[in-house]
Design a protein around this motif. Structure first.
Motif, PDB file in Angstrom:
ATOM      1  N   LEU A 235     -19.625   0.316  -7.357  1.00  0.00           N
ATOM      2  CA  LEU A 235     -18.475   1.201  -7.127  1.00  0.00           C
ATOM      3  C   LEU A 235     -18.093   1.872  -8.476  1.00  0.00           C
ATOM      4  O   LEU A 235     -17.684   1.225  -9.233  1.00  0.00           O
ATOM      5  CB  LEU A 235     -17.263   0.676  -6.688  1.00  0.00           C
ATOM      6  N   ASP A 236     -18.781   3.111  -8.790  1.00  0.00           N
ATOM      7  CA  ASP A 236     -18.823   3.661 -10.079  1.00  0.00           C
ATOM      8  C   ASP A 236     -17.693   4.896 -10.147  1.00  0.00           C
ATOM      9  O   ASP A 236     -17.846   5.808  -9.532  1.00  0.00           O
ATOM     10  CB  ASP A 236     -19.830   4.328 -10.512  1.00  0.00           C
ATOM     11  N   LYS A 241      -9.067   1.760  -6.514  1.00  0.00           N
ATOM     12  CA  LYS A 241      -7.768   1.244  -5.568  1.00  0.00           C
ATOM     13  C   LYS A 241      -8.277   0.292  -4.457  1.00  0.00           C
ATOM     14  O   LYS A 241      -8.822   0.859  -3.379  1.00  0.00           O
ATOM     15  CB  LYS A 241      -6.915   2.111  -5.392  1.00  0.00           C
ATOM     16  N   LEU A 242      -7.776  -0.808  -4.310  1.00  0.00           N
ATOM     17  CA  LEU A 242      -7.850  -1.771  -3.081  1.00  0.00           C
ATOM     18  C   LEU A 242      -6.528  -2.017  -2.638  1.00  0.00           C
ATOM     19  O   LEU A 242      -5.752  -2.736  -3.368  1.00  0.00           O
ATOM     20  CB  LEU A 242      -8.600  -2.824  -3.561  1.00  0.00           C
ATOM     21  N   LEU A 243      -6.141  -1.424  -1.753  1.00  0.00           N
ATOM     22  CA  LEU A 243      -4.646  -1.312  -1.198  1.00  0.00           C
ATOM     23  C   LEU A 243      -4.337  -2.382  -0.340  1.00  0.00           C
ATOM     24  O   LEU A 243      -5.411  -2.878   0.563  1.00  0.00           O
ATOM     25  CB  LEU A 243      -4.085  -0.100  -0.689  1.00  0.00           C
ATOM     26  N   VAL A 262      -8.562 -10.054  -9.084  1.00  0.00           N
ATOM     27  CA  VAL A 262      -9.014  -9.806  -7.684  1.00  0.00           C
ATOM     28  C   VAL A 262     -10.111 -11.166  -7.535  1.00  0.00           C
ATOM     29  O   VAL A 262     -11.037 -11.231  -8.413  1.00  0.00           O
ATOM     30  CB  VAL A 262      -9.905  -8.605  -7.605  1.00  0.00           C
ATOM     31  N   CYS A 263      -9.855 -11.567  -6.307  1.00  0.00           N
ATOM     32  CA  CYS A 263     -10.833 -12.927  -6.093  1.00  0.00           C
ATOM     33  C   CYS A 263     -11.759 -12.510  -4.747  1.00  0.00           C
ATOM     34  O   CYS A 263     -11.161 -11.565  -3.985  1.00  0.00           O
ATOM     35  CB  CYS A 263     -10.262 -14.265  -6.012  1.00  0.00           C
TER      36      CYS A 263
END
Length: 289
Positions: A235-236, A241-243, A262-263
């Motif tokens: 992912l470049d 954003k991970l909502l 982030v795990c």
């Protein structure tokens, strides 16, 4: 024997009688009827001759043919509109140089190719309900001989450089589609959708999704899966954003903070854990249970 007196008396009787004259021919009303029939026959002959000359003039009979039909060394030549009331059998039908060829019928136009047993092997029917073609194979080629379209029992091949679908609903495929490139028209969006089933995109070397002037959006009802068996998933971007990620808790007490890490669970599930001096993913893995 006749006596001399009897002979003398007979000669005297014959000399006194007048000779009779017999008329030979047709006289009276029979003669008038005969002349009338001869005159009527002459009139009929003249009328028949006049009608024959008139028909030859109207039908344009010549040494080369009649009317619009001409007999040439290559076959029959028709000039103008022609109407056929029964089937036409010909080896070749072509128009004049620089003129189109029109086939017109009040019901339908059928072109049949027969085999040795007089059975149709190829058929083309153009009627009021549409155009129907039947045969082992259908090919459409350009003027240069390039294959544009072909269809048989095994596959359908589109040989043009671009396949364009103008319908508002796009193209619907009930089975798999194999293509090296799928692209929308300029200033139009491209949508790949499976309303009731799953959507799979597979390639032996890779799948590339590119939007140079817009966004890429992937929406599903249950799970969105990105899988790479032998390589990586990269992912470049400047911002990722991970909502709405679930948040793991290290303990029930403590102050809340706005810094997280982030795990990843063993199953691949992502969650947030409150950041500390070290990694807190192990003590906050209650989300993975």
């Amino acid at each position: 024997m006749m006596t001399q007196e009897q002979c003398t008396h007979r000669n005297n009787v014959q000399s006194t009688e007048k000779p009779q004259v017999y008329k030979v021919g047709i006289y009276g009303w029979r003669k008038r009827c005969l002349y009338f029939f001869v005159l009527l026959l002459m009139i009929l002959i003249l009328v028949n001759l006049a009608l024959t000359i008139w028909i030859l003039k109207v039908m344009n009979f010549t040494i080369d043919g009649m009317g619009h039909l001409r007999i040439t060394e290559r076959g029959l030549k028709l000039e103008g509109d022609s109407e056929f009331l029964k089937p036409l059998y010909a080896k070749e039908i072509q128009s004049r140089t620089g003129s189109p060829l029109f086939l017109q019928s009040s019901k339908n136009i059928s072109i049949n190719i027969l085999n040795e047993k007089k059975h149709p092997v190829s058929q083309l029917v153009a009627g009021s309900h549409g155009v129907h073609a039947r045969g082992k194979m259908l090919e459409v080629r350009s003027s240069a001989g390039k294959l544009l379209f072909s269809a048989d029992d095994q596959e359908v091949v589109v040989g043009a450089e671009r396949l364009r679908v103008m319908g508002a609903e796009g193209a619907v495929f009930s089975n798999s589609v194999e293509t090296p490139h799928v692209r929308a028209e300029p200033f139009k969006e491209l949508r790949l959708e499976s309303p009731t089933r799953a959507l799979y995109m597979e390639a032996p070397k890779g799948v590339q999704i590119q939007a140079e002037a817009g966004d890429i959006q992937a929406t599903c009802r249950s799970d969105l899966r990105l899988e790479s068996k032998d390589g990586e998933i990269i992912l470049d971007a400047k911002k990722i954003k991970l909502l709405r990620l679930p948040e793991g808790k290290a303990s029930s007490s403590g102050t809340r903070q706005n810094v997280f890490e982030v795990c990843v669970c063993p199953s691949g599930k992502l969650f947030l854990s409150q950041a500390g001096t070290g990694s807190t993913c192990q003590i906050s893995n209650n989300v993975c249970l």
